[in-house]
Design a protein around this motif. Structure first.
Motif, PDB file in Angstrom:
ATOM      1  N   ALA A  17      32.881  33.429  32.279  1.00  0.00           N
ATOM      2  CA  ALA A  17      34.164  33.906  32.333  1.00  0.00           C
ATOM      3  C   ALA A  17      34.310  34.993  33.317  1.00  0.00           C
ATOM      4  O   ALA A  17      33.566  36.050  33.323  1.00  0.00           O
ATOM      5  CB  ALA A  17      34.512  34.542  30.926  1.00  0.00           C
ATOM      6  N   VAL A  18      35.252  34.850  34.212  1.00  0.00           N
ATOM      7  CA  VAL A  18      35.590  35.562  35.484  1.00  0.00           C
ATOM      8  C   VAL A  18      36.756  36.363  34.950  1.00  0.00           C
ATOM      9  O   VAL A  18      37.787  35.935  34.896  1.00  0.00           O
ATOM     10  CB  VAL A  18      35.834  34.940  36.621  1.00  0.00           C
ATOM     11  CG1 VAL A  18      35.893  36.217  37.906  1.00  0.00           C
ATOM     12  CG2 VAL A  18      34.549  34.083  37.174  1.00  0.00           C
ATOM     13  N   GLY A  25      40.635  39.507  43.295  1.00  0.00           N
ATOM     14  CA  GLY A  25      40.007  38.434  43.691  1.00  0.00           C
ATOM     15  C   GLY A  25      39.426  37.490  43.077  1.00  0.00           C
ATOM     16  O   GLY A  25      38.226  36.980  43.327  1.00  0.00           O
ATOM     17  N   LYS A  26      39.760  37.346  41.562  1.00  0.00           N
ATOM     18  CA  LYS A  26      38.936  36.452  40.609  1.00  0.00           C
ATOM     19  C   LYS A  26      39.091  35.080  41.102  1.00  0.00           C
ATOM     20  O   LYS A  26      37.875  34.547  41.139  1.00  0.00           O
ATOM     21  CB  LYS A  26      39.638  36.575  39.162  1.00  0.00           C
ATOM     22  CG  LYS A  26      39.621  38.123  38.642  1.00  0.00           C
ATOM     23  CD  LYS A  26      40.033  37.997  37.302  1.00  0.00           C
ATOM     24  CE  LYS A  26      41.326  37.788  37.021  1.00  0.00           C
ATOM     25  NZ  LYS A  26      42.268  38.612  37.975  1.00  0.00           N
ATOM     26  N   VAL A  66      35.299  29.897  33.972  1.00  0.00           N
ATOM     27  CA  VAL A  66      36.816  30.056  33.652  1.00  0.00           C
ATOM     28  C   VAL A  66      37.263  31.096  34.424  1.00  0.00           C
ATOM     29  O   VAL A  66      37.059  32.297  34.369  1.00  0.00           O
ATOM     30  CB  VAL A  66      36.541  30.306  32.016  1.00  0.00           C
ATOM     31  CG1 VAL A  66      38.057  30.550  31.593  1.00  0.00           C
ATOM     32  CG2 VAL A  66      35.806  29.312  31.219  1.00  0.00           C
ATOM     33  N   ASP A  67      38.452  30.663  35.008  1.00  0.00           N
ATOM     34  CA  ASP A  67      39.369  31.475  35.716  1.00  0.00           C
ATOM     35  C   ASP A  67      40.342  32.202  34.823  1.00  0.00           C
ATOM     36  O   ASP A  67      41.181  31.534  34.250  1.00  0.00           O
ATOM     37  CB  ASP A  67      39.724  30.915  36.716  1.00  0.00           C
ATOM     38  CG  ASP A  67      40.682  31.872  38.028  1.00  0.00           C
ATOM     39  OD1 ASP A  67      40.534  33.005  37.824  1.00  0.00           O
ATOM     40  OD2 ASP A  67      41.507  31.201  38.620  1.00  0.00           O
ATOM     41  N   THR A  68      40.380  33.340  34.727  1.00  0.00           N
ATOM     42  CA  THR A  68      41.156  33.927  33.466  1.00  0.00           C
ATOM     43  C   THR A  68      42.491  34.931  34.366  1.00  0.00           C
ATOM     44  O   THR A  68      42.414  35.187  35.421  1.00  0.00           O
ATOM     45  CB  THR A  68      40.648  35.170  32.691  1.00  0.00           C
ATOM     46  OG1 THR A  68      40.098  36.086  33.490  1.00  0.00           O
ATOM     47  CG2 THR A  68      39.225  34.346  32.040  1.00  0.00           C
ATOM     48  N   ILE A  96      29.618  37.186  31.092  1.00  0.00           N
ATOM     49  CA  ILE A  96      30.938  37.646  31.630  1.00  0.00           C
ATOM     50  C   ILE A  96      30.868  38.295  33.143  1.00  0.00           C
ATOM     51  O   ILE A  96      29.775  39.015  33.138  1.00  0.00           O
ATOM     52  CB  ILE A  96      31.343  38.538  30.590  1.00  0.00           C
ATOM     53  CG1 ILE A  96      31.601  38.088  29.372  1.00  0.00           C
ATOM     54  CG2 ILE A  96      32.684  39.161  30.965  1.00  0.00           C
ATOM     55  CD1 ILE A  96      32.097  39.011  28.200  1.00  0.00           C
ATOM     56  N   VAL A  97      31.527  37.872  34.057  1.00  0.00           N
ATOM     57  CA  VAL A  97      31.492  38.588  35.333  1.00  0.00           C
ATOM     58  C   VAL A  97      32.849  39.328  35.328  1.00  0.00           C
ATOM     59  O   VAL A  97      33.949  38.995  35.474  1.00  0.00           O
ATOM     60  CB  VAL A  97      31.558  37.516  36.453  1.00  0.00           C
ATOM     61  CG1 VAL A  97      31.862  38.112  37.815  1.00  0.00           C
ATOM     62  CG2 VAL A  97      30.227  36.508  36.284  1.00  0.00           C
TER      63      VAL A  97
END
Length: 452
Positions: A17-18, A25-26, A66-68, A96-97
């Motif tokens: 998950a980002v 900039g995610k 996953v782009d949040t 988690i990033v």
């Protein structure tokens, strides 16, 4: 090798998950992970409002990234809103990033997110983005104060440090993805639909008539409510969710987070009951809820509520609407009920069991390939560019939902993939579950297994 897919990435893959506040900039970093421009990037906050999953590959290892949506610092109850998203990421991701804009430094939003993530039992990688050169390294060093360990400097826009970051992500991944829920216990049912179709009335009917609610956790008016009820002689965990009023991309504030929690309820469930008002026209909102269930890969039961209130004209009109608007999900299990009177409610159990059985069905490889061989001989794939592709082999890669991989010597047209899905359903059932068919293209001079 190239790949086609008719569905979302398999849930069997590890999940990264980002996360981070808006405009750090995610999505640009996600595109770096993917090696292509898939996530929408725009230089304004809040472009990504929904969570979007993509399948990524690095050094031979596949995973889901996953782009949040960004944590909104101005949302009502900022700390609570940040905590809800961060806690959801902790529950569903394997890694988690957290992305921070190093050119701005740690904001109050970043600090609040870090406080939550420090309690996580998942590995958290702190990324200092927008470090375009060595001069930016000093700014990145200031992010040590977030308490998440060493900040890793990258430039998502220019690719600086992206490869080393991916190596770090792979090193942090567990050997196998975490289970979203513990195995065993009552089967989990998400009760979803647009507002005012009778979801809470149906749940109250189930709980009151059976007199078997053993636990009930109520939140606010936009939070899901879990109840364990007995239906058809079996215990089920029902989750009643807030109605989806509009697209997540246009929702705001409390409604935005309600939509995220509704989606989370679908993803935490095994089967979804989509409740529709039989006395109203099937709407875009209804279709959107159904699409959410399908994209999440959950078993599906369509329950048409208020059936007893229909006159003869509406009966005929509804059947026409179903034929026209629900043709893409003709496989979905359907039951007509009345939450008010209890009519047909008991039949929900058999539909839930049947949908779950299909969701967990695995076809033996030999039987599957015997069927496909005969099918392909009778109806081969259409030629493309003057050359007809040949299907070499098919395997079922996964269940919950069933996922098939077709090995072919060339691209298979979407129409032919739909043909394969239709024939698989005719032969093996799969009523009540989406199925995913992906195609792996492998050019080879070896003799095709399915050629006679």
């Amino acid at each position: 090798m190239s790949e086609q897919s008719t569905g979302a990435p398999s849930r069997a893959l590890p999940v990264v998950a980002v996360v981070g506040r808006p405009n750090v900039g995610k999505s640009t970093l996600v595109n770096r992970f993917l090696g292509r421009r898939a996530a929408v990037v725009q230089d304004v906050p809040g472009v990504t409002r929904d969570r979007i999953a993509y399948e990524a590959l690095w050094n031979g290892k596949s995973f889901t990234v996953v782009d949040t949506g960004g944590w909104e610092p101005k949302a009502t109850g900022m700390a609570a809103s940040i905590a809800r998203q961060a806690e959801y990421a902790m529950k569903t991701a394997d890694v988690i990033v957290l992305v921070v804009d190093s050119s701005v430094g740690a904001t109050e939003t970043d600090l609040a997110a870090a406080r939550v993530l420090r309690r996580s039992d998942r590995p958290v990688i702190l990324v200092a983005n927008k470090v375009d050169d060595e001069r930016g390294e000093s700014n990145a060093a200031e992010l040590w104060k977030l308490g998440l360990g060493e900040p890793y400097s990258v430039s998502a826009l220019h690719g600086r440090g992206a490869g080393d970051l991916l190596d770090l992500v792979l090193d942090a991944m567990p050997e196998a993805p975490r289970e979203a829920e513990p195995v065993g216990g009552p089967r989990r049912v998400a009760l979803v639909g647009r507002p005012n179709v009778g979801k809470s009335s149906l749940l109250n009917r189930l709980a009151k008539d059976e007199r078997s609610v053993v636990d009930s956790v109520a939140g606010t008016t936009v939070d899901p409510v879990d109840s364990i009820v007995t239906l058809g002689g079996e215990e089920w965990r029902f989750v009643d969710t807030a109605g989806l009023r509009r697209k997540v991309s246009t929702a705001s504030g409390t409604e935005y987070y309600a939509s995220l929690r509704t989606e989370a309820a679908i993803e935490a469930a095994e089967v979804a009951v989509v409740l529709l008002a039989a006395d109203e026209v099937i709407s875009e909102q209804d279709q959107r809820v159904i699409t959410q269930v399908i994209e999440a890969g959950r078993a599906l039961v369509l329950a048409y509520n208020k059936w007893d209130a229909l006159d003869e004209d509406r009966h005929h009109q509804l059947e026409r609407e179903i034929d026209r608007d629900m043709s893409r999900i003709a496989w979905a299990s359907r039951v007509n009920i009345s939450a008010k009177t209890g009519r047909g409610v008991d039949r929900l159990a058999q539909h839930l069991r049947a949908a779950l059985a299909s969701w967990e069905t695995r076809v033996p490889t030999a039987e599957l390939n015997t069927f496909i061989r005969t099918l392909v001989q009778g109806t081969p794939p259409p030629a493309r560019g003057g050359k007809a592709p040949k299907i070499k082999y098919v395997t079922q890669a996964d269940v919950r939902p069933p996922r098939f991989v077709v090995f072919s010597t060339g691209f298979l047209e979407a129409g032919y993939r739909r043909f394969l899905e239709r024939k698989l359903r005719e032969q093996f059932g799969f009523a009540g579950t989406p199925i995913d068919i992906s195609v792996k293209v492998r050019e080879t001079k070896a003799k095709d297994r399915f050629t006679s």
